[in-house]
Design a protein around this motif. Structure first.
Motif, mmCIF file in Angstrom:
data_model
loop_
_atom_site.group_PDB
_atom_site.id
_atom_site.type_symbol
_atom_site.label_atom_id
_atom_site.label_comp_id
_atom_site.label_asym_id
_atom_site.label_seq_id
_atom_site.Cartn_x
_atom_site.Cartn_y
_atom_site.Cartn_z
ATOM 1 N N CYS B 63 0.848 -1.201 0.000
ATOM 2 C CA CYS B 63 0.000 0.000 0.000
ATOM 3 C C CYS B 63 0.881 1.249 0.000
ATOM 4 O O CYS B 63 0.793 2.067 0.943
ATOM 5 C CB CYS B 63 -0.933 0.023 1.203
ATOM 6 N N PRO B 64 1.717 1.439 -0.997
ATOM 7 C CA PRO B 64 2.650 2.569 -0.978
ATOM 8 C C PRO B 64 1.932 3.920 -1.010
ATOM 9 O O PRO B 64 2.474 4.923 -0.547
ATOM 10 C CB PRO B 64 3.498 2.359 -2.244
ATOM 11 N N ASP B 65 0.707 3.935 -1.544
ATOM 12 C CA ASP B 65 0.008 5.212 -1.691
ATOM 13 C C ASP B 65 -0.876 5.558 -0.492
ATOM 14 O O ASP B 65 -1.489 6.620 -0.466
ATOM 15 C CB ASP B 65 -0.866 5.181 -2.955
ATOM 16 N N ALA B 66 -0.976 4.636 0.480
ATOM 17 C CA ALA B 66 -1.860 4.890 1.616
ATOM 18 C C ALA B 66 -1.404 6.144 2.359
ATOM 19 O O ALA B 66 -0.248 6.240 2.769
ATOM 20 C CB ALA B 66 -1.859 3.678 2.542
ATOM 21 N N ARG B 67 -2.323 7.097 2.514
ATOM 22 C CA ARG B 67 -1.935 8.342 3.183
ATOM 23 C C ARG B 67 -2.189 8.279 4.690
ATOM 24 O O ARG B 67 -1.267 8.264 5.465
ATOM 25 C CB ARG B 67 -2.575 9.545 2.515
ATOM 26 N N GLY B 68 -3.442 8.221 5.084
ATOM 27 C CA GLY B 68 -3.675 8.082 6.523
ATOM 28 C C GLY B 68 -3.503 6.631 6.937
ATOM 29 O O GLY B 68 -4.213 5.766 6.428
ATOM 30 N N VAL B 69 -2.566 6.345 7.820
ATOM 31 C CA VAL B 69 -2.371 4.963 8.259
ATOM 32 C C VAL B 69 -2.389 4.923 9.785
ATOM 33 O O VAL B 69 -1.731 5.735 10.445
ATOM 34 C CB VAL B 69 -1.029 4.380 7.750
ATOM 35 N N ALA B 70 -3.159 4.016 10.345
ATOM 36 C CA ALA B 70 -3.182 3.840 11.796
ATOM 37 C C ALA B 70 -3.046 2.357 12.095
ATOM 38 O O ALA B 70 -3.457 1.513 11.295
ATOM 39 C CB ALA B 70 -4.480 4.384 12.387
ATOM 40 N N ALA B 71 -2.440 2.042 13.222
ATOM 41 C CA ALA B 71 -2.241 0.628 13.553
ATOM 42 C C ALA B 71 -2.274 0.437 15.055
ATOM 43 O O ALA B 71 -1.900 1.323 15.825
ATOM 44 C CB ALA B 71 -0.914 0.142 12.983
ATOM 45 N N ARG B 72 -2.776 -0.718 15.469
ATOM 46 C CA ARG B 72 -2.691 -1.142 16.866
ATOM 47 C C ARG B 72 -2.081 -2.539 16.864
ATOM 48 O O ARG B 72 -2.780 -3.536 16.924
ATOM 49 C CB ARG B 72 -4.075 -1.154 17.514
ATOM 50 N N LEU B 73 -0.771 -2.564 16.756
ATOM 51 C CA LEU B 73 -0.046 -3.829 16.725
ATOM 52 C C LEU B 73 1.119 -3.730 17.711
ATOM 53 O O LEU B 73 1.486 -2.635 18.157
ATOM 54 C CB LEU B 73 0.492 -4.099 15.317
ATOM 55 N N ASP B 74 1.688 -4.888 18.049
ATOM 56 C CA ASP B 74 2.840 -4.871 18.950
ATOM 57 C C ASP B 74 4.053 -4.251 18.258
ATOM 58 O O ASP B 74 4.872 -3.598 18.885
ATOM 59 C CB ASP B 74 3.175 -6.301 19.403
ATOM 60 N N GLU B 75 4.155 -4.499 16.961
ATOM 61 C CA GLU B 75 5.309 -3.964 16.247
ATOM 62 C C GLU B 75 4.994 -2.596 15.667
ATOM 63 O O GLU B 75 3.819 -2.256 15.459
ATOM 64 C CB GLU B 75 5.691 -4.942 15.129
ATOM 65 N N ALA B 76 6.036 -1.833 15.386
ATOM 66 C CA ALA B 76 5.852 -0.497 14.837
ATOM 67 C C ALA B 76 5.582 -0.588 13.339
ATOM 68 O O ALA B 76 6.143 -1.426 12.647
ATOM 69 C CB ALA B 76 7.099 0.346 15.088
ATOM 70 N N VAL B 77 4.673 0.270 12.850
ATOM 71 C CA VAL B 77 4.432 0.394 11.420
ATOM 72 C C VAL B 77 4.825 1.819 11.044
ATOM 73 O O VAL B 77 4.239 2.770 11.562
ATOM 74 C CB VAL B 77 2.948 0.131 11.081
ATOM 75 N N PRO B 78 5.830 1.966 10.188
ATOM 76 C CA PRO B 78 6.329 3.308 9.881
ATOM 77 C C PRO B 78 5.214 4.218 9.375
ATOM 78 O O PRO B 78 4.436 3.829 8.498
ATOM 79 C CB PRO B 78 7.366 3.058 8.770
#
Ligand code: SF4
Lengths: 458, 190
Positions: B63-78
């Motif tokens: 998903c290189p074009d995804a602008r708003g990105v949110a995550a709730r995971l143990d690992e970091a998502v840049p």
């Protein structure tokens, strides 16, 4: 919405639907396709028939102890932080909902699909009191905008062509004139309704299943509209018929395996949401509605209809429903299940519905909770016939047939006469049956003679 | 009071007691559970991606074009921020991509159970354009019966089985993906 007529004449209403042959043909084929999807989905589950038996038995058990389970549910739901109300009829239900909205200062509400609120006439009640009600299921929104009731339990706008929906959206939502592409129309409705979800002061939903043991309830949608409504609004009101209760969460496994497969042929609806606690800062009110259900519970021979999980499979398979359209039933619940429930509500008004059937039994074959639908239709005919609601022309024809069939000599004479007359009789002599049918070619000899010949030959 | 009158009518009208049947254990279906799960998600118009490396790399790749990105995971998502119970819904509606953990996947229908603790806020599962559920292979079960044996639906407060992206066929029975909720649903299986 137009007020319903004083009494339903299914045959007359069906003629109106059939006048548009192209539409009627499409309707028939579209629903048969859904029926076939259901067949494929059912065939993929080896224990399908066992699940149906289990579902029916769990419901039978629950109905036999309905009061206990409702009380257990009430206590557990309260412990979960829900407020529980009881409404014995539509008027009490509607007044209760209106009062809740007033107390929360709610002016604009979004609503997901609920046959119960249709049954209670909630929308017109609230609109008359200045509340803005927006149905958010796409099919429900379509029928709301066109000012008509849904024509199917799970596909409310199945009677509408995409061009008509395009014209409706053009007039009401400003989509380009002539636009009829389903994807484009859905996108337009999505944008329009997104804004309404954000503005809503309260969300109303139905309930698919309520679990006595855990005090929670389950709502199924494909669109996600129930969830968008309730997760954005500070007030959630869930209305449920008393019969929605099941004993334990483990029973959800049985019913959820059956529901979507029976309804649309999907293995499960996209969203199967389980509510067991209000969101932070949210109030959740549950309204348990009777509106004739406890009376129906007392009708031996008919009470099984309360097992219904509103999957719509009996509508999709019914040769009469498919060819007459949901509106021809003039009832909130159409199709075979409507024809067995509605006469309990008002035997005069809905007297024609149990006769809108060929008694082929296809509804009974597909029903996921094994309601003996065609048996009930037959029994309603007996009840209504005794009250003189069988239709006069059927009555004298049946008498005549009875008289002829019980007298062998008369029967043989009638046979000879008919073999002669069949060549000349106008189709009209068949009554409504003759409208789309030809007489058969008369056989050369009577069956008795033919049979004797065959026997001698062998 | 409606309540008392309703209860009294039920006591008068209810049929004689009928026993509650036991739910038998059904024979597990043939074929690999994982393959059945993947087929069921795809049947529901969702996608399954077997994940080898980390989630962040997948996001950048897929998903290189995804602008708003949110995550709730143990690992970091840049580039991703972490929504919580107080996140305003407007912020969620602007998301191209939301990633969170699934608890359990059901092979017979491709549904993934997500509780509100995993989602952070209930609406986060419904407002973003693309929802991604990260699920360990060990969290697959055959049927809904097994799912309910493993889950405590009450303790979850709110929880939902999600089977594919939001969809409708209400206009002329034509299937349209993306009715009110997410237009895409991906399960990352690891
Ligand atoms: S009567 Fe049976 S088939 Fe018809 S809607 Fe109800 S559950 Fe479905």
């Amino acid at each position: 919405m137009k007020p319903p007529p004083a009494s339903t004449d299914h045959a007359a209403a069906a003629s109106a639907f059939l006048a548009d042959e192209a539409r009627a043909g499409w309707h028939d084929r579209a629903l048969w396709l859904v029926r076939r999807k259901r067949d494929r989905a059912a065939a993929a589950v080896p224990e399908w028939e066992t699940l149906r038996t289990l579902a029916s038995a769990v419901k039978a058990h629950t109905l036999s102890r309905l009061d206990d389970y409702l009380l257990q549910f009430e206590a557990q739901a309260r412990a979960n932080g829900f407020v529980v109300h009881w409404a014995e009829n539509a008027d009490v239900h509607n007044a209760l909902v209106y009062d809740l909205l007033c107390r929360h200062g709610a002016q604009r509400i979004v609503k997901s699909k609920s046959m119960l609120t249709e049954e209670c006439g909630l929308n017109p009640y609230l609109e008359a009191r200045g509340i803005e009600v927006v149905d958010t299921d796409l099919g429900e929104r379509i029928v709301q905008l066109s000012g008509e009731p849904p024509s199917h339990l799970v596909m409310p706008a199945i009677h509408r062509k995409k061009e008509e929906i395009g014209a409706l959206f053009h007039a009401q939502m400003g989509t380009p004139e002539g636009l009829s592409d389903p994807a484009a129309l859905t996108a337009a409705a999505r944008t329009d309704l997104r804004a309404r979800f954000f503005r809503a002061d309260a969300a109303l939903t139905g309930v698919n299943f309520a679990v006595a043991e855990t005090g929670g309830f389950v709502v199924c949608t494909n669109e996600g509209n129930a969830d968008l409504g309730v997760h954005l609004a500070p007030l959630h009101i869930a209305s449920m018929g008393l019969e929605k209760i099941i004993p334990k969460a483990e029973h959800l496994g049985i019913f959820l395996r059956l529901l979507a497969r029976s309804a649309t042929g999907q293995a499960l609806t996209v969203y199967t949401s389980h509510f067991h606690r209000p969101a932070p800062g949210q109030a959740v009110h549950l309204v348990l509605v009777d509106n004739g259900r406890t009376a129906h519970l007392g009708r031996e021979g008919f009470r099984d209809a309360l097992k219904c999980i509103r999957c719509g499979a009996c509508l999709n398979t019914c040769p009469v429903y498919r060819r007459s359209g949901g509106h021809s039933y003039g009832a909130v619940i159409p199709g075979p299940i409507g024809a067995v429930l509605m006469p309990g509500v008002d035997p005069e008004r809905y007297a024609s519905l149990p006769f809108a059937s060929t008694l082929c039994g296809s509804c009974t074959d597909v029903c996921p909770v094994r309601i003996d639908l065609h048996g009930q239709l037959y029994r309603w005919r007996q009840v209504l016939g005794r009250r003189g609601r069988g239709g006069a022309s059927k009555k004298w024809r049946m008498r005549l047939a009875g008289a002829v069939l019980s007298r062998p000599r008369l029967y043989r004479m009638a046979g000879a006469t008919l073999r002669f007359l069949l060549r000349w009789l106008p189709r009209r002599a068949l009554g409504p049956w003759g409208r789309h049918r030809e007489w058969p070619d008369p056989p050369a000899e009577r069956f008795g003679t033919w049979y004797e010949k065959q026997r001698r030959r062998s | 009071m409606s309540r008392e009158r309703i209860l009294k009518r039920i006591q008068r009208n209810r049929p004689p007691a009928v026993a509650l049947p036991d739910v038998p254990a059904f024979a597990p279906p043939s074929g690999a559970r994982r393959a059945r799960f993947i087929a069921a998600v795809e049947e529901a118009a969702g996608a399954v991606v077997p994940l080898e490396g980390d989630v962040g790399a997948w996001v950048q790749r897929a998903c290189p074009d995804a602008r708003g990105v949110a995550a709730r995971l143990d690992e970091a998502v840049p580039g991703a921020w972490r929504p919580g119970p107080d996140t305003p819904p407007e912020a969620l509606a602007g998301l191209d991509l939301f990633l969170c953990k699934g608890t359990l996947g059901v092979a017979e229908n491709g549904a993934v159970w997500v509780g509100e603790a995993a989602a952070g806020r209930r609406a986060a599962l419904f407002l973003p354009e693309h929802v991604v559920l990260v699920l360990p292979c060990t969290a697959l079960v055959d049927t809904m019966h097994e799912a309910y044996r493993r889950l405590d639906v009450r303790a979850a407060g709110f929880g939902v089985f999600i089977a594919g992206p939001s969809k409708t066929a209400d206009i002329a029975q034509a299937l349209v993906i993306g009715a009110h909720g997410p237009r895409r649903l991906t399960v990352l299986l690891r």
